[in-house]
Design an enzyme around this catalytic site. Structure first.
Site, short mmCIF file in Angstrom:
data_model
loop_
_atom_site.label_atom_id
_atom_site.label_comp_id
_atom_site.label_asym_id
_atom_site.label_seq_id
_atom_site.Cartn_x
_atom_site.Cartn_y
_atom_site.Cartn_z
N ARG A 112 4.53 38.83 -13.98
CA ARG A 112 3.53 37.92 -13.40
C ARG A 112 2.31 38.69 -12.90
NH1 ARG A 112 6.79 35.13 -8.96
NH2 ARG A 112 4.94 33.90 -8.57
N ARG A 152 10.64 35.97 -0.37
CA ARG A 152 10.20 34.57 -0.26
C ARG A 152 11.36 33.60 -0.53
NH1 ARG A 152 5.08 32.38 -3.52
NH2 ARG A 152 6.25 32.89 -5.41
N ARG A 154 13.13 31.46 -5.79
CA ARG A 154 12.65 31.06 -7.12
C ARG A 154 13.12 32.06 -8.16
NH1 ARG A 154 6.27 29.85 -6.35
NH2 ARG A 154 6.29 30.89 -8.37
N ARG A 207 -6.17 29.37 -13.86
CA ARG A 207 -5.62 30.72 -14.01
C ARG A 207 -6.17 31.40 -15.25
NH1 ARG A 207 -0.47 29.50 -11.06
NH2 ARG A 207 0.60 31.44 -10.64
N LYS A 214 -1.19 31.99 -1.45
CA LYS A 214 -2.01 30.80 -1.72
C LYS A 214 -1.33 29.52 -1.22
CE LYS A 214 -1.99 31.55 -6.22
NZ LYS A 214 -1.38 32.87 -6.42
P1 AMP Z 1 2.94 29.36 -8.96
O1 AMP Z 1 3.86 28.52 -8.15
O2 AMP Z 1 1.50 29.00 -8.81
O3 AMP Z 1 3.19 30.84 -8.78
O4 AMP Z 1 3.29 29.05 -10.51
C1 AMP Z 1 4.57 29.31 -11.03
C2 AMP Z 1 4.51 29.39 -12.55
O5 AMP Z 1 4.05 28.14 -13.08
C3 AMP Z 1 3.54 30.42 -13.11
O6 AMP Z 1 4.09 31.72 -13.16
C4 AMP Z 1 3.26 29.85 -14.49
O7 AMP Z 1 4.37 30.06 -15.37
C5 AMP Z 1 3.21 28.35 -14.19
N1 AMP Z 1 1.84 27.94 -13.83
C6 AMP Z 1 1.43 27.40 -12.64
N2 AMP Z 1 0.11 27.14 -12.65
C7 AMP Z 1 -0.33 27.51 -13.88
C8 AMP Z 1 -1.60 27.52 -14.50
N3 AMP Z 1 -2.71 27.08 -13.87
N4 AMP Z 1 -1.68 27.98 -15.78
C9 AMP Z 1 -0.59 28.41 -16.45
N5 AMP Z 1 0.63 28.46 -15.91
C10 AMP Z 1 0.78 28.01 -14.64
#
Ligand code: AMP
Length: 220
Positions: free
Chosen positions: A172, A128, A161, A89, A16
């Site tokens: 996840r 990554r 990360r 989400r 994404k």
């Molecule tokens: P991402 O970079 O989108 O993979 O997000 C990393 C982490 O941030 C996720 O695993 C969640 O812990 C938190 N996070 C990001 N976006 C959301 C969301 N819309 N709702 C809840 N947690 C989020």
């Protein structure tokens, strides 16, 4: 032609963030990533940051009320449109987004659901690397930087990360199935769902994404 208003969703590792950056450079639309926003808050080392990092490091979702508040604060300047990456989400977040957009008389063009087999996702996440400076994304095998560990764009240091560790990745993926996958139905019912095969290289996926965006824009 009007602005492009998109939601990107799909399991972790589906690409994404990479695709959002490609859409941003092609169409000049802001890329809004709740994950990036949270990582910035964690870097600041505040109490809020520490609270967020607990959820993130365990691979769990940040509670809806916090995410929705942060998103609302970051959607003030949306005349040029937006690419929402990683939000919504949950169903509650999707409904909150709808309320925010209704209030601004904005409608979504599409909710793009990226799909790839689980083996592809785990391989991508384990390789990554992200730039600490400009947040550009690399992969040690599929998209390596010119010099190992250094960002091609800004010279910043690349890092892995914490939540890309294998044990956290498994959580996840499970959280995605349990809490996010239902958005497929949610957006299908609204006639906004566009599924895109994301198992190939980013350029191939991007071609499909452009077809989706252009057909939505032509229909306007
Ligand atoms: P991402 O970079 O989108 O993979 O997000 C990393 C982490 O941030 C996720 O695993 C969640 O812990 C938190 N996070 C990001 N976006 C959301 C969301 N819309 N709702 C809840 N947690 C989020």
């Amino acid at each position: 032609m009007g602005a492009v208003n998109l939601v990107l969703f799909g399991a972790p590792g589906v690409g994404k963030g990479t695709l959002a950056e490609m859409i941003k450079s092609e169409y000049g639309v802001p890329h809004i990533s709740t994950g990036d926003m949270f990582r910035e808050l964690v870097k600041e080392g505040t109490e809020v940051g520490r609270m967020l990092s607990k959820y993130m490091n365990e691979g769990k979702l940040v509670p809806d009320d916090i995410v929705i508040g942060v998103l609302r604060d970051n959607m003030k300047d949306d005349e040029k449109g937006f690419i929402l990456d990683g939000f919504p989400r949950t169903r509650k977040q999707a409904e909150a987004l709808q309320t925010i957009l209704d209030g601004k008389r904005i409608s979504l063009d599409a909710a793009i659901n990226f799909e790839a087999p689980v083996e592809v996702l785990t391989e991508r996440l384990s390789g990554r690397r992200q730039c600490r400076g400009c947040r550009a994304i690399y992969h040690i095998k599929n998209m390596p930087p010119k010099e190992p560990g250094i960002c091609d764009i800004c010279g910043g240091a690349l890092y892995q990360r914490d939540d890309d560790r294998r044990d956290v990745v498994m959580v996840r993926l499970k959280v995605y199935e349990e809490e996010t996958a239902e958005l497929i139905d949610y957006y299908r019912r609204k006639d906004l769902l566009k599924s895109v095969d994301a198992s190939n290289d980013p350029e191939t996926t991007f071609k499909e994404v452009k077809e989706v965006i252009n057909s939505q824009r032509n229909a306007q």
